[in-house]
Design a protein around this motif. Structure first.
Motif, PDB file in Angstrom:
ATOM      1  N   VAL A  70       1.131  -0.986   0.068  1.00  6.30           N
ATOM      2  CA  VAL A  70      -0.013   0.028   0.212  1.00  6.30           C
ATOM      3  C   VAL A  70       0.700   1.204  -0.167  1.00  6.30           C
ATOM      4  N   ALA A  71       1.601   1.268   0.741  1.00  2.00           N
ATOM      5  CA  ALA A  71       2.914   2.395   0.457  1.00  2.00           C
ATOM      6  C   ALA A  71       3.668   3.108  -0.315  1.00  2.00           C
ATOM      7  N   MET A  72       4.261   1.478  -1.281  1.00  2.00           N
ATOM      8  CA  MET A  72       4.367   1.493  -2.755  1.00  2.00           C
ATOM      9  C   MET A  72       3.045   2.127  -3.236  1.00  2.00           C
ATOM     10  N   PHE A  73       1.946   1.926  -3.326  1.00  2.00           N
ATOM     11  CA  PHE A  73       0.572   2.352  -4.618  1.00  2.00           C
ATOM     12  C   PHE A  73       0.782   3.694  -3.870  1.00  2.00           C
ATOM     13  N   PHE A  74       0.462   4.373  -3.096  1.00  2.00           N
ATOM     14  CA  PHE A  74      -0.020   5.293  -2.379  1.00  2.00           C
ATOM     15  C   PHE A  74       1.188   6.451  -3.120  1.00  2.00           C
ATOM     16  N   THR A  75       2.755   6.316  -2.960  1.00  2.98           N
ATOM     17  CA  THR A  75       3.689   6.909  -3.111  1.00  2.98           C
ATOM     18  C   THR A  75       3.219   7.189  -4.728  1.00  2.98           C
ATOM     19  N   VAL A  76       2.986   5.472  -5.317  1.00  2.18           N
ATOM     20  CA  VAL A  76       3.306   5.897  -7.410  1.00  2.18           C
ATOM     21  C   VAL A  76       2.320   6.899  -7.416  1.00  2.18           C
ATOM     22  N   SER A  77       1.460   6.983  -6.767  1.00  2.00           N
ATOM     23  CA  SER A  77      -0.054   7.142  -6.984  1.00  2.00           C
ATOM     24  C   SER A  77       0.593   9.285  -6.646  1.00  2.00           C
ATOM     25  N   VAL A  78       0.937  10.151  -5.539  1.00  2.00           N
ATOM     26  CA  VAL A  78       1.143  10.916  -5.078  1.00  2.00           C
ATOM     27  C   VAL A  78       2.107  11.601  -6.055  1.00  2.00           C
ATOM     28  N   VAL A  79       2.868  10.976  -6.032  1.00  2.00           N
ATOM     29  CA  VAL A  79       4.393  11.973  -7.012  1.00  2.00           C
ATOM     30  C   VAL A  79       4.304  11.368  -8.579  1.00  2.00           C
ATOM     31  N   GLY A 163      10.434  16.902 -12.627  1.00  2.00           N
ATOM     32  CA  GLY A 163       9.486  16.472 -12.959  1.00  2.00           C
ATOM     33  C   GLY A 163       9.820  15.412 -13.319  1.00  2.00           C
ATOM     34  N   ILE A 164      10.770  14.907 -14.188  1.00  2.00           N
ATOM     35  CA  ILE A 164      10.926  13.924 -15.323  1.00  2.00           C
ATOM     36  C   ILE A 164      11.637  12.923 -14.163  1.00  2.00           C
ATOM     37  N   ALA A 165      12.553  13.813 -13.441  1.00  2.00           N
ATOM     38  CA  ALA A 165      13.102  12.507 -12.223  1.00  2.00           C
ATOM     39  C   ALA A 165      11.625  12.089 -11.078  1.00  2.00           C
ATOM     40  N   ALA A 166      10.778  12.601 -10.918  1.00  2.00           N
ATOM     41  CA  ALA A 166       9.388  12.133 -10.338  1.00  2.00           C
ATOM     42  C   ALA A 166       8.328  11.151 -11.223  1.00  2.00           C
ATOM     43  N   LEU A 167       8.769  11.260 -12.044  1.00  2.00           N
ATOM     44  CA  LEU A 167       8.279  10.568 -13.431  1.00  2.00           C
ATOM     45  C   LEU A 167       9.231   9.659 -13.106  1.00  2.00           C
ATOM     46  N   SER A 174       6.615   1.759  -9.436  1.00  2.00           N
ATOM     47  CA  SER A 174       4.745   0.261  -9.930  1.00  2.00           C
ATOM     48  C   SER A 174       5.669  -0.523 -10.318  1.00  2.00           C
ATOM     49  N   ALA A 175       7.002  -0.741 -11.399  1.00  2.00           N
ATOM     50  CA  ALA A 175       7.314  -1.524 -11.353  1.00  2.00           C
ATOM     51  C   ALA A 175       7.820  -2.516 -10.066  1.00  2.00           C
ATOM     52  N   ARG A 176       8.500  -2.015  -9.638  1.00  2.00           N
ATOM     53  CA  ARG A 176       8.563  -2.939  -8.708  1.00  2.00           C
ATOM     54  C   ARG A 176       7.289  -3.645  -7.364  1.00  2.00           C
ATOM     55  N   MET A 177       6.608  -2.833  -7.439  1.00  2.00           N
ATOM     56  CA  MET A 177       5.004  -3.101  -6.595  1.00  2.00           C
ATOM     57  C   MET A 177       4.643  -4.084  -7.458  1.00  2.00           C
ATOM     58  N   GLY A 178       5.346  -4.142  -8.797  1.00  2.00           N
ATOM     59  CA  GLY A 178       4.605  -5.840  -9.548  1.00  2.00           C
ATOM     60  C   GLY A 178       5.277  -6.330  -9.424  1.00  2.00           C
ATOM     61  N   ILE A 179       6.533  -6.540  -8.666  1.00  2.00           N
ATOM     62  CA  ILE A 179       7.377  -7.704  -9.153  1.00  2.00           C
ATOM     63  C   ILE A 179       7.869  -8.353  -7.175  1.00  2.00           C
ATOM     64  N   PHE A 180       7.026  -6.967  -6.482  1.00  2.00           N
ATOM     65  CA  PHE A 180       6.950  -7.444  -5.274  1.00  2.00           C
ATOM     66  C   PHE A 180       5.658  -8.651  -4.921  1.00  2.00           C
ATOM     67  N   GLN A 181       4.497  -7.811  -5.921  1.00  2.00           N
ATOM     68  CA  GLN A 181       3.674  -9.159  -5.427  1.00  2.00           C
ATOM     69  C   GLN A 181       4.290 -10.605  -5.955  1.00  2.00           C
TER      70      GLN A 181
END
Length: 331
Positions: A70-79, A163-167, A174-181
């Protein structure tokens, strides 16, 4: 459940979801918070009743791992959302988010030590190129609306780099979250419904920060024109009907994605989700009569050919064609 059924849920649910989301956004462009909250609440309540058994069922995967997810998902959404405040135009924002295939494959190679065939690499490149082409052409109008003001050149450029760095960070996270799952499912087994519940229930308290905006749009929705729901004959404001259908179709879509994560690798899931975004884009263009240029057809070709290469359909067709050619000789 067979992966083909999950893919059907993803495409059917998500593509129809796009229609209701666009109907909502065209009327109230700032309604994203109430839509997201409604989707999370619906999935959390459904999971609390049918999956968590009103809180009596102990999760198969330790809850601490869900907090990490959830922390990963929240971070991705906010950034991702905050990047729009850093001189990033919407077309560039959309193009970066469509590059998840490349990020998923890169992290799969680095973290999981995976190796893919040349066909896989080529297919990912073609699919990504097709997505980039169609998204960029569809976002041209947005580009003209969100162009940068003439300010101090160096300062604007530095904010743009940030902004480019944030994206880039959000894309890799997001990709790391998929691998974590994927790693969790290998360790604790496949529990798609449980993951679906906890990933939507745990972030709910965070919506308290958005309560004023959510309430404001709830009032606006209630003031929309009345609409009689077919078959059941119930009358309610049309915006609430759109929201209800958006929530239901989103549930079907998300359920399909989480089932897919238990049956396939993270790269395959990323490919299906990316293709879904592409089909949704094309469907939205056709349904709402938006321009569909030769560039869109070029992008469609890239995605179609890349998908065939990724699934290695050519290898499956080989034996079939060989048997078909032998038939006349046998007869």
């Amino acid at each position: 459940m067979h992966p083909a059924v999950a893919v059907g849920l993803v495409f059917g649910g998500c593509c129809s979801n796009v229609v209701f989301l666009e109907l909502l956004a065209r009327q109230f462009p700032g309604c994203g918070n109430i839509v997201t909250f409604s989707q999370f609440l619906f999935i959390a309540v459904e999971g609390f009743i049918f999956e968590a058994n009103f809180g009596r069922k102990k999760p198969a995967i330790p809850i601490r791992y869900y907090f990490i997810m959830v922390a990963m998902f929240f971070t991705v959404s906010v950034v991702n959302n905050y990047a729009l405040n850093l001189n990033i135009a919407m077309p560039l924002h959309m193009i970066f988010r469509s590059g998840s295939l490349i990020a998923s494959m890169a992290l799969g190679i680095i973290i999981l030590k995976k190796r893919y065939s040349i066909y896989k690499y080529t297919s990912i490149a073609l699919v990504s190129l097709g997505i980039f082409t169609c998204t960029f052409m569809s976002a041209k109008q947005v580009a003209s609306d969100s162009s940068l003001n003439e300010e101090d050149g160096l300062q604007v450029f530095l904010w743009w780099l940030l902004g480019i760095a944030a994206l880039t960070f959000a894309l890799l996270m997001s990709a790391r979250m998929g691998i974590f799952q994927e790693m969790l499912y290998k360790q604790f087994g496949k529990h798609s419904k449980e993951a679906l519940f906890y990933n939507h229930a745990l972030p709910l308290p965070g919506f308290l920060l958005l309560a004023p905006n959510i309430y404001h749009h709830a009032v606006l929705f209630s003031q929309s024109e009345p609409f009689q729901v077919p078959v059941i004959g119930l009358t309610l404001p049309i915006m609430w009907f759109y929201l209800l259908m958006n929530v239901v179709t989103q549930y079907v879509c998300i359920r399909g994605v989480f089932i897919l994560t238990t049956e396939c690798t993270s790269l395959t899931v990323t490919l299906v989700v990316t293709l879904r975004k592409f089909v949704s884009l094309i469907f939205s263009i056709l349904y709402f009569r938006n321009p569909f240029t030769a560039w869109h057809w070029l992008g469609t070709t890239f995605v179609f050919v890349g998908t065939l290469m990724y699934t290695e359909v050519w290898n499956s067709l080989g034996p079939f064609l060989a048997r078909w050619r032998k038939r006349p000789k046998e007869e």
